[in-house]
Design an enzyme around this catalytic site. Structure first.
Site, PDB file in Angstrom:
ATOM      1  N   GLY A  54      40.791  34.693  32.054  1.00 55.68           N
ATOM      2  CA  GLY A  54      39.707  34.839  33.015  1.00 55.68           C
ATOM      3  C   GLY A  54      39.748  36.219  33.627  1.00 55.68           C
ATOM      4  N   GLN A  67      37.906  42.647  39.910  1.00 50.51           N
ATOM      5  CA  GLN A  67      39.188  43.161  39.400  1.00 50.51           C
ATOM      6  C   GLN A  67      39.032  44.480  38.656  1.00 50.51           C
ATOM      7  OE1 GLN A  67      40.171  39.074  37.612  1.00 50.51           O
ATOM      8  NE2 GLN A  67      42.192  39.998  37.906  1.00 50.51           N
ATOM      9  N   CYS A  93      48.127  36.470  36.856  1.00 49.09           N
ATOM     10  CA  CYS A  93      46.847  37.148  37.089  1.00 49.09           C
ATOM     11  C   CYS A  93      46.945  38.550  36.503  1.00 49.09           C
ATOM     12  CB  CYS A  93      46.586  37.220  38.585  1.00 49.09           C
ATOM     13  SG  CYS A  93      45.071  38.099  39.016  1.00 49.09           S
ATOM     14  N   LEU A  94      45.882  38.985  35.848  1.00 49.49           N
ATOM     15  CA  LEU A  94      45.907  40.327  35.259  1.00 49.49           C
ATOM     16  C   LEU A  94      46.095  41.401  36.331  1.00 49.49           C
ATOM     17  CD1 LEU A  94      43.101  39.976  32.561  1.00 49.49           C
ATOM     18  CD2 LEU A  94      45.577  39.975  32.228  1.00 49.49           C
ATOM     19  N   HIS A 104      40.499  29.933  40.354  1.00 51.82           N
ATOM     20  CA  HIS A 104      41.199  31.217  40.499  1.00 51.82           C
ATOM     21  C   HIS A 104      40.185  32.365  40.545  1.00 51.82           C
ATOM     22  CE1 HIS A 104      44.738  33.945  39.273  1.00 51.82           C
ATOM     23  NE2 HIS A 104      43.678  34.720  39.135  1.00 51.82           N
ATOM     24  N   GLU A 105      39.194  32.324  39.640  1.00 50.93           N
ATOM     25  CA  GLU A 105      38.195  33.406  39.586  1.00 50.93           C
ATOM     26  C   GLU A 105      37.285  33.397  40.807  1.00 50.93           C
ATOM     27  OE1 GLU A 105      38.692  35.721  37.646  1.00 50.93           O
ATOM     28  OE2 GLU A 105      40.085  34.636  36.364  1.00 50.93           O
ATOM     29  N   HIS A 135      38.880  35.207  43.481  1.00 51.89           N
ATOM     30  CA  HIS A 135      38.758  36.668  43.347  1.00 51.89           C
ATOM     31  C   HIS A 135      37.465  37.169  43.995  1.00 51.89           C
ATOM     32  CE1 HIS A 135      42.139  38.096  41.031  1.00 51.89           C
ATOM     33  NE2 HIS A 135      41.965  37.226  40.055  1.00 51.89           N
TER      34      HIS A 135
HETATM   35 NI    NI Z   1      43.333  36.760  38.503  1.00 47.17          NI
END
Ligand code: NI
Length: 202
Positions: A68, A73, A113-114, A155-156, A159
């Site tokens: 995701g 981000q 998470c990225l 999660h997204e 963000h």
């Molecule tokens: Ni993330």
């Protein structure tokens, strides 16, 4: 016009995500970058520019690899999210202006998470959700999700509110993670490539 990405050709990479269109790998912000705390603005119209962003988000997410990625981000202040919770990149899901309408049950799973590379921690979230969003053509839809997909969407959506999964951890843990990532940045350490078996990198 159809073109091929030179990077792919130079690297001689065989990739299963070749679409024939030029796409760009976007730079993913890393915690504790303050831009990750921005609340993203709604998309007023899903036009070609937004679709280009969506394509770039997918490309960046698959390349990482992650399951995701939210526009915030990559420093784009828009409520746009891409998700693919499948094992084989077969279920790309675009969410523009997503909203979670209902939550049911609870489960704890390991998340990464990225934007917080190399960190995997247990997070408790709703087990099932109902959500709505616009798709990549701007058409509204509503659906249910459970398991990994439900975790990803929650999660997204966090963000988009400027919230990160580390916010669910203790202050002490969060401080340790922050220090580690700040040190890595000072030393110019590349983000470790996420390993799927360590947890879900969202
Ligand atoms: Ni993330």
């Amino acid at each position: 016009m159809v073109s091929v990405r030179p990077r792919r050709l130079l690297m001689g990479r065989s990739d299963d995500f070749v679409t024939g269109f030029t796409m760009t790998l976007l730079q993913v912000l890393r915690y504790p970058d303050p831009r990750l705390r921005h609340r993203a603005r709604p998309v007023e119209r899903v036009d070609d520019e937004v679709r280009r962003l969506i394509d770039d988000l997918f490309e960046t997410m698959y390349d990482a690899p992650g399951v995701g990625l939210a526009a915030v981000q990559v420093s784009v202040d828009r409520r746009v999210v891409v998700v693919d919770a499948s094992e084989d990149k077969s279920a790309p899901l675009t969410l523009v202006n997503p909203e979670i309408l209902g939550r049911e049950g609870e489960e704890e799973s390991q998340e990464g998470c990225l934007s917080v590379p190399g960190v995997y921690e247990m997070v408790r979230r709703a087990e099932r959700i109902r959500f709505r969003a616009l798709d990549r053509d701007g058409v509204p839809f509503e659906a249910d999700a459970e398991g990994l997909l439900a975790v990803c969407i929650q999660h997204e959506c966090d963000h988009l509110e400027g919230r990160l999964f580390v916010d669910y951890l203790s202050e002490l843990k969060r401080r340790r993670i922050r220090k580690r990532l700040e040190k890595q940045r000072r030393q110019g350490v590349e983000a470790p490539a996420p390993k799927r078996r360590e947890g879900t990198v969202i």
